[in-house]
Design a protein around this motif. Sequence first.
Motif, PDB file in Angstrom:
ATOM      1  N   VAL A 131     -36.400  -2.156  -9.249  1.00 24.26           N
ATOM      2  CA  VAL A 131     -35.381  -1.152  -8.316  1.00 24.26           C
ATOM      3  C   VAL A 131     -35.762  -1.515  -6.896  1.00 24.26           C
ATOM      4  CG1 VAL A 131     -35.346   0.830 -10.254  1.00 24.26           C
ATOM      5  CG2 VAL A 131     -37.476   0.849  -8.562  1.00 24.26           C
ATOM      6  N   SER A 132     -36.786  -2.392  -6.603  1.00 23.12           N
ATOM      7  CA  SER A 132     -36.754  -2.483  -5.334  1.00 23.12           C
ATOM      8  C   SER A 132     -35.602  -3.531  -4.595  1.00 23.12           C
ATOM      9  CB  SER A 132     -38.337  -3.408  -4.895  1.00 23.12           C
ATOM     10  OG  SER A 132     -38.318  -4.831  -5.883  1.00 23.12           O
ATOM     11  N   GLN A 133     -34.664  -2.888  -4.617  1.00 18.82           N
ATOM     12  CA  GLN A 133     -33.289  -3.574  -4.178  1.00 18.82           C
ATOM     13  C   GLN A 133     -33.144  -3.277  -2.730  1.00 18.82           C
ATOM     14  OE1 GLN A 133     -32.005  -5.774  -6.294  1.00 18.82           O
ATOM     15  NE2 GLN A 133     -33.763  -5.385  -7.414  1.00 18.82           N
ATOM     16  N   SER A 134     -32.130  -4.010  -2.133  1.00 18.32           N
ATOM     17  CA  SER A 134     -31.654  -3.721  -0.995  1.00 18.32           C
ATOM     18  C   SER A 134     -30.465  -2.839  -1.129  1.00 18.32           C
ATOM     19  CB  SER A 134     -31.153  -4.889   0.072  1.00 18.32           C
ATOM     20  OG  SER A 134     -32.331  -5.763  -0.106  1.00 18.32           O
ATOM     21  N   PHE A 135     -30.606  -1.296  -0.684  1.00 18.58           N
ATOM     22  CA  PHE A 135     -29.553  -0.414  -0.937  1.00 18.58           C
ATOM     23  C   PHE A 135     -28.894  -0.276   0.405  1.00 18.58           C
ATOM     24  CE2 PHE A 135     -32.527   0.438  -4.507  1.00 18.58           C
ATOM     25  CZ  PHE A 135     -31.399   0.321  -5.804  1.00 18.58           C
ATOM     26  N   VAL A 136     -27.593   0.293   0.319  1.00 21.09           N
ATOM     27  CA  VAL A 136     -26.836   0.670   1.664  1.00 21.09           C
ATOM     28  C   VAL A 136     -26.148   2.035   1.269  1.00 21.09           C
ATOM     29  CG1 VAL A 136     -26.601  -1.753   2.349  1.00 21.09           C
ATOM     30  CG2 VAL A 136     -24.556  -0.818   1.007  1.00 21.09           C
ATOM     31  N   LYS A 139     -21.452   3.879   4.240  1.00 23.19           N
ATOM     32  CA  LYS A 139     -21.095   3.297   5.438  1.00 23.19           C
ATOM     33  C   LYS A 139     -21.662   2.064   5.800  1.00 23.19           C
ATOM     34  CE  LYS A 139     -20.214   7.560   8.137  1.00 23.19           C
ATOM     35  NZ  LYS A 139     -20.569   8.494   9.176  1.00 23.19           N
ATOM     36  N   GLY A 140     -22.363   1.433   4.722  1.00 26.82           N
ATOM     37  CA  GLY A 140     -22.974   0.082   4.978  1.00 26.82           C
ATOM     38  C   GLY A 140     -24.215   0.017   5.551  1.00 26.82           C
ATOM     39  N   ALA A 141     -24.859   1.213   5.922  1.00 23.79           N
ATOM     40  CA  ALA A 141     -26.140   1.401   6.641  1.00 23.79           C
ATOM     41  C   ALA A 141     -27.245   1.034   5.717  1.00 23.79           C
ATOM     42  CB  ALA A 141     -26.217   2.681   7.244  1.00 23.79           C
ATOM     43  N   ALA A 142     -28.255   0.295   5.913  1.00 26.44           N
ATOM     44  CA  ALA A 142     -29.360   0.009   4.981  1.00 26.44           C
ATOM     45  C   ALA A 142     -30.112   1.175   4.762  1.00 26.44           C
ATOM     46  CB  ALA A 142     -30.290  -0.819   5.654  1.00 26.44           C
ATOM     47  N   ALA A 143     -30.566   1.362   3.403  1.00 23.59           N
ATOM     48  CA  ALA A 143     -31.301   2.574   2.984  1.00 23.59           C
ATOM     49  C   ALA A 143     -32.748   2.197   3.336  1.00 23.59           C
ATOM     50  CB  ALA A 143     -31.264   2.786   1.554  1.00 23.59           C
ATOM     51  N   ASP A 144     -33.375   3.401   3.680  1.00 22.53           N
ATOM     52  CA  ASP A 144     -35.045   3.257   3.866  1.00 22.53           C
ATOM     53  C   ASP A 144     -35.726   3.082   2.410  1.00 22.53           C
ATOM     54  OD1 ASP A 144     -37.674   3.649   4.479  1.00 22.53           O
ATOM     55  OD2 ASP A 144     -37.175   5.034   6.115  1.00 22.53           O
ATOM     56  N   ALA A 145     -36.493   2.014   2.240  1.00 32.68           N
ATOM     57  CA  ALA A 145     -37.088   1.926   1.148  1.00 32.68           C
ATOM     58  C   ALA A 145     -38.127   2.748   0.706  1.00 32.68           C
ATOM     59  CB  ALA A 145     -37.526   0.299   0.775  1.00 32.68           C
ATOM     60  N   GLU A 146     -38.957   3.173   1.894  1.00 34.06           N
ATOM     61  CA  GLU A 146     -39.883   4.095   1.711  1.00 34.06           C
ATOM     62  C   GLU A 146     -39.467   5.486   1.307  1.00 34.06           C
ATOM     63  OE1 GLU A 146     -43.556   5.877   4.612  1.00 34.06           O
ATOM     64  OE2 GLU A 146     -42.526   4.229   5.192  1.00 34.06           O
ATOM     65  N   ASP A 177     -25.050  -4.050  -2.998  1.00 40.43           N
ATOM     66  CA  ASP A 177     -24.014  -4.380  -2.165  1.00 40.43           C
ATOM     67  C   ASP A 177     -22.879  -4.945  -3.261  1.00 40.43           C
ATOM     68  OD1 ASP A 177     -25.169  -6.915  -3.087  1.00 40.43           O
ATOM     69  OD2 ASP A 177     -25.432  -7.671  -0.964  1.00 40.43           O
ATOM     70  N   ASN A 178     -22.962  -5.085  -4.352  1.00 42.19           N
ATOM     71  CA  ASN A 178     -21.866  -5.278  -5.259  1.00 42.19           C
ATOM     72  C   ASN A 178     -21.327  -4.164  -5.775  1.00 42.19           C
ATOM     73  OD1 ASN A 178     -24.123  -4.402  -6.731  1.00 42.19           O
ATOM     74  ND2 ASN A 178     -24.108  -6.159  -8.226  1.00 42.19           N
TER      75      ASN A 178
END
Length: 265
Positions: A131-136, A139-146, A177-178
Amino acid sequence: MKRNNRNRKQTLLAGALAGAIGIVAAGCSLPNSNENTSISADETGVITETVVESVGEDSFTEDELKQYIEQEIADYTDSGGGKVSLTKCTVANRTAETVMTYATCDDYAKFNNVTCFLGTIQAAEDAGYDVSQSFVDKKGAAADAEIISERAKEWKIFICEEPVQVRLPDKILYATDNVTITGRLTATVNTVLDTPVATPAAASSDSSVSSAGETQTESVKASSASSAGGSGTAAVSQAAEGGTDSRQINPYATVSDYYAYIIYK
């Protein structure tokens, strides 16, 4: 892990056609895009799937399609599966529409022979998903993994491997992003990779790292959530013991190339 050669959804119309006419469904359009398949989940975890598909003029009758699907359901139930119901089945104007309900996401995964998970982020991780993916966000803004990590026991996640329209019971926060977040509760899963190429064990080394910063071992771990609802331990063990994986581990692909992740409250 053996990659699904063909999920059951893709064989329902083909099987009905073959059963009704006695031929292979050559040239028959099959559910394989997010334009004709939608999945919705309610607050209790019940999954409703709608498939709308174009068919040949005299491919099969409504009764034949209904009979075929109901037999598939009976076979699934007899083999120890959970509750699956056909709630709508129509064939008219060269269009077949089916609506099916599944008591749980696990039933949906097992019946259709696909990977599908619905639960907390922590539960997904415990089941073997990376689950340690790059989420947005929308609006396409990156999520804070923490923050995602802190809410892992609270926030839920939907994971699938099919191009499909998705409706979830609460606000969608982030996705890989998919996925295109189309509304407060809705999203569209876009194309995911499917490369059924036999390869030797890919989990034997931790040192081969992709350009996305993911080891091949991690790729196998993440893709090991089985089509029977997401438990991937056996698949990882098989790879580690020298078994074969029918999906080639692409060193330039990330986990989200194979799966779509949607986080919601």
